[in-house]
Design a protein around this motif. Structure first.
Motif, PDB file in Angstrom:
ATOM      1  N   GLU A 104       1.823  -9.105   1.437  1.00 33.21           N
ATOM      2  CA  GLU A 104       3.232  -9.073   1.826  1.00 33.21           C
ATOM      3  C   GLU A 104       4.049  -9.988   0.920  1.00 33.21           C
ATOM      4  O   GLU A 104       5.113  -9.618   0.427  1.00 33.21           O
ATOM      5  N   SER A 152       9.863  -7.432  -5.193  1.00 30.85           N
ATOM      6  CA  SER A 152      10.842  -6.370  -4.926  1.00 30.85           C
ATOM      7  C   SER A 152      12.209  -6.877  -4.493  1.00 30.85           C
ATOM      8  O   SER A 152      13.116  -6.080  -4.275  1.00 30.85           O
ATOM      9  N   GLU A 155       5.345   1.009   0.214  1.00 29.90           N
ATOM     10  CA  GLU A 155       6.395   0.317  -0.540  1.00 29.90           C
ATOM     11  C   GLU A 155       7.746   1.001  -0.324  1.00 29.90           C
ATOM     12  O   GLU A 155       8.456   1.355  -1.272  1.00 29.90           O
ATOM     13  N   THR A 156       8.067   1.195   0.937  1.00 31.84           N
ATOM     14  CA  THR A 156       9.342   1.802   1.329  1.00 31.84           C
ATOM     15  C   THR A 156      10.213   0.758   2.015  1.00 31.84           C
ATOM     16  O   THR A 156       9.753   0.076   2.938  1.00 31.84           O
ATOM     17  N   ILE A 157      11.450   0.622   1.564  1.00 26.51           N
ATOM     18  CA  ILE A 157      12.388  -0.294   2.205  1.00 26.51           C
ATOM     19  C   ILE A 157      12.956   0.395   3.444  1.00 26.51           C
ATOM     20  O   ILE A 157      13.453   1.512   3.367  1.00 26.51           O
ATOM     21  N   LYS A 170      13.230  -4.421   5.792  1.00 30.43           N
ATOM     22  CA  LYS A 170      11.843  -4.825   5.613  1.00 30.43           C
ATOM     23  C   LYS A 170      11.172  -3.824   4.686  1.00 30.43           C
ATOM     24  O   LYS A 170      11.757  -2.791   4.338  1.00 30.43           O
ATOM     25  N   ILE A 171       9.926  -4.115   4.294  1.00 24.54           N
ATOM     26  CA  ILE A 171       9.167  -3.209   3.434  1.00 24.54           C
ATOM     27  C   ILE A 171       7.916  -2.745   4.162  1.00 24.54           C
ATOM     28  O   ILE A 171       7.157  -3.556   4.706  1.00 24.54           O
ATOM     29  N   ASP A 172       7.713  -1.438   4.191  1.00 24.12           N
ATOM     30  CA  ASP A 172       6.427  -0.886   4.609  1.00 24.12           C
ATOM     31  C   ASP A 172       5.514  -1.082   3.401  1.00 24.12           C
ATOM     32  O   ASP A 172       5.611  -0.352   2.406  1.00 24.12           O
ATOM     33  N   ALA A 185      16.050  -5.049  -3.991  1.00 28.16           N
ATOM     34  CA  ALA A 185      16.854  -5.047  -2.766  1.00 28.16           C
ATOM     35  C   ALA A 185      18.302  -5.436  -3.060  1.00 28.16           C
ATOM     36  O   ALA A 185      19.248  -4.847  -2.523  1.00 28.16           O
ATOM     37  N   TYR A 221       6.991  -8.481  -1.481  1.00 29.53           N
ATOM     38  CA  TYR A 221       8.367  -8.888  -1.197  1.00 29.53           C
ATOM     39  C   TYR A 221       8.953  -9.708  -2.351  1.00 29.53           C
ATOM     40  O   TYR A 221      10.109  -9.516  -2.734  1.00 29.53           O
ATOM     41  N   MET A 240      12.216   2.915  -5.850  1.00 30.86           N
ATOM     42  CA  MET A 240      11.436   2.700  -4.637  1.00 30.86           C
ATOM     43  C   MET A 240      11.935   3.670  -3.579  1.00 30.86           C
ATOM     44  O   MET A 240      13.059   4.168  -3.663  1.00 30.86           O
TER      45      MET A 240
END
Length: 323
Positions: A260, A267, A207-209, A201-203, A271, A264, A176
Motif C-alpha cells: 500500500e 501514485s 490500481e484503480t483510484i 483511495k486506491i484498490d 492523483a 500510494y 490509471m
C-alpha cells in the motif's frame, strides 16, 4: 513523489530492440548512478506460450533486490512490472516505487497496456500470473472474506454514483483506472458546492483510484476525525480561508501494508494531476501526514499565514584598524 531519475540512452535502445524483436520476451532494468539502465534481455523459449516463458525469470528474481521487468505479453502487448520484495532495503523500495511512473512515461506510456507492482516472487510465476489475470477478469473464485470486502467496495462505489471505471491518462503521465464519480466529485469542489471534502483511495490489486466520500461542512478542525486512520488516503479539501484554496492531503498510517505504501507513494503525483487536468481543480498546497491525528487547525492555518520578513537595518561599515 518524483525521484529525479531518468531513463538512460542505453535503456531506450534496449527497449526499442525489445519492441522490434519479437523473439525477445523480457528486458530487465535497474537504477544505477541516478539513472535507469538495462541489465539483460531474455529471449523467448516458447513464443506462443507466455506463461511457460515466465519460468525464465526465476534465476533473476532475488528475495532482497528490487527489479524492473519490461515484458512482451504478446507480439504487440507490453507490460511494465515493478518488483519490490518486502526484504529489500528501505531506500531501494522507495526509489523503485517513486521511479516506476518515470520509467513507463519516458519509454512511452502508450506502449504499455498495464503496469504491475509485485512484492512476491510467486506473483511472477505462471500460477501467480494466472491468478492476476483471473482477478482482473473477475473470474477468480473469492473466499468469504474476499466476498465481504468486495461487497464493501461495491457499496462505496454505489454511494459515489456507480461501479464503472475508466482509464485516465494525464498529460505526459502514466494512465490509471479511475472509478466512476471520482472526477465528478473533484469538479464539485471547483464549482463551490456544499461538499468541500473529497476522499479517494486506491484498490491496490487493480490500481484503480476510487471515490470514498464527498462530504460537506468540513473544517480544518474536523479533518483529523473525517479522514480514515486505518489506511492511506488522498484527500482534497476546500479551505474556508480567503479565496477558498484547495488542499491536497496525503496520509499514510504506519499500520499500512508495505505494498500500500509503495503504490500510494508512487501514485500521488497522478492523483494531483487527475484533479488539476481532469477536474480543472487548482491545488494551492500539497501536504503530507503520517496520520490524520497529526492534522490540526494550526497545521492547516499556518500554511496560509503571511510570512514575516526579518528586517535588518543598514550596517555602517566598520572603521579600518590602525596600521
Amino acid at each position: 513523489m518524483q525521484s529525479g531519475i531518468s531513463v538512460s540512452t542505453e535503456l531506450h535502445s534496449a527497449f526499442n530492440s525489445l519492441v522490434n524483436d519479437e523473439s525477445s520476451r523480457f528486458l530487465l532494468a535497474t537504477i544505477t548512478d541516478e539513472s535507469l539502465v538495462p541489465l539483460e534481455t531474455i529471449p523467448s523459449q516458447s513464443p506462443s506460450n507466455f506463461h511457460a516463458d515466465l519460468a525464465l525469470l526465476a534465476p533473476h528474481i532475488k528475495p532482497n533486490e528490487a527489479l524492473y521487468i519490461l515484458l512482451r505479453r504478446s507480439p504487440s502487448r507490453f507490460v511494465a512490472v515493478t518488483y519490490v520484495p518486502q526484504t529489500a532495503p528501505v531506500r531501494q523500495k522507495m526509489l523503485f516505487a517513486s521511479t516506476r511512473l518515470t520509467l513507463v512515461r519516458e519509454l512511452g506510456g502508450e506502449k504499455f497496456e498495464e503496469s504491475i507492482f509485485a512484492t512476491d516472487a510467486n506473483e511472477l510465476t505462471a500460477e501467480g500470473w494466472a491468478r492476476h489475470e483471473a482477478h482482473v477478469a473477475g473470474d477468480q473464485p473469492l473466499t468469504q472474506e474476499e466476498q465481504d470486502l468486495q461487497g464493501i467496495k461495491e457499496a462505496e462505489l454505489q454511494e459515489s454514483g456507480g461501479t464503472g471505471a475508466r482509464r485516465v491518462q494525464t498529460s505526459g503521465h502514466l494512465s490509471m483506472s479511475v472509478g466512476e464519480g471520482a472526477v465528478e466529485a473533484l469538479k464539485g469542489l471547483k464549482e463551490g458546492g456544499e461538499e468541500n471534502l473529497v476522499q479517494l483511495k486506491i484498490d491496490v490489486q487493480t490500481e484503480t483510484i476510487i471515490l470514498v466520500s464527498s462530504t460537506a461542512g468540513a473544517t480544518a478542525a474536523s479533518l483529523s476525525t473525517s479522514i480514515a486512520n486505518d489506511e492511506p488516503r488522498y484527500t482534497f479539501y476546500r479551505h474556508t480561508s480567503d479565496g477558498n484554496p484547495i488542499l491536497f492531503i496525503y496520509t499514510c498510517p504506519g499500520t499500512s501494508k508495505v505494498k500500500e505504501r509503495m503504490v500510494y507513494a508512487a501514485s500521488r503525483g497522478f492523483a494531483v494531476l487527475l484533479a488539476e487536468q481532469e477536474a480543472g481543480l487548482p491545488i494551492a498546497k500539497r501536504l503530507e501526514f503520517s496520520s490524520p491525528e497529526d492534522i490540526g487547525p494550526d497545521a492547516i492555518d499556518e500554511e496560509f499565514a503571511p510570512k514575516e520578513e526579518k528586517k535588518t537595518g543598514f550596517a555602517k561599515p566598520k572603521r579600518p584598524g590602525r596600521r
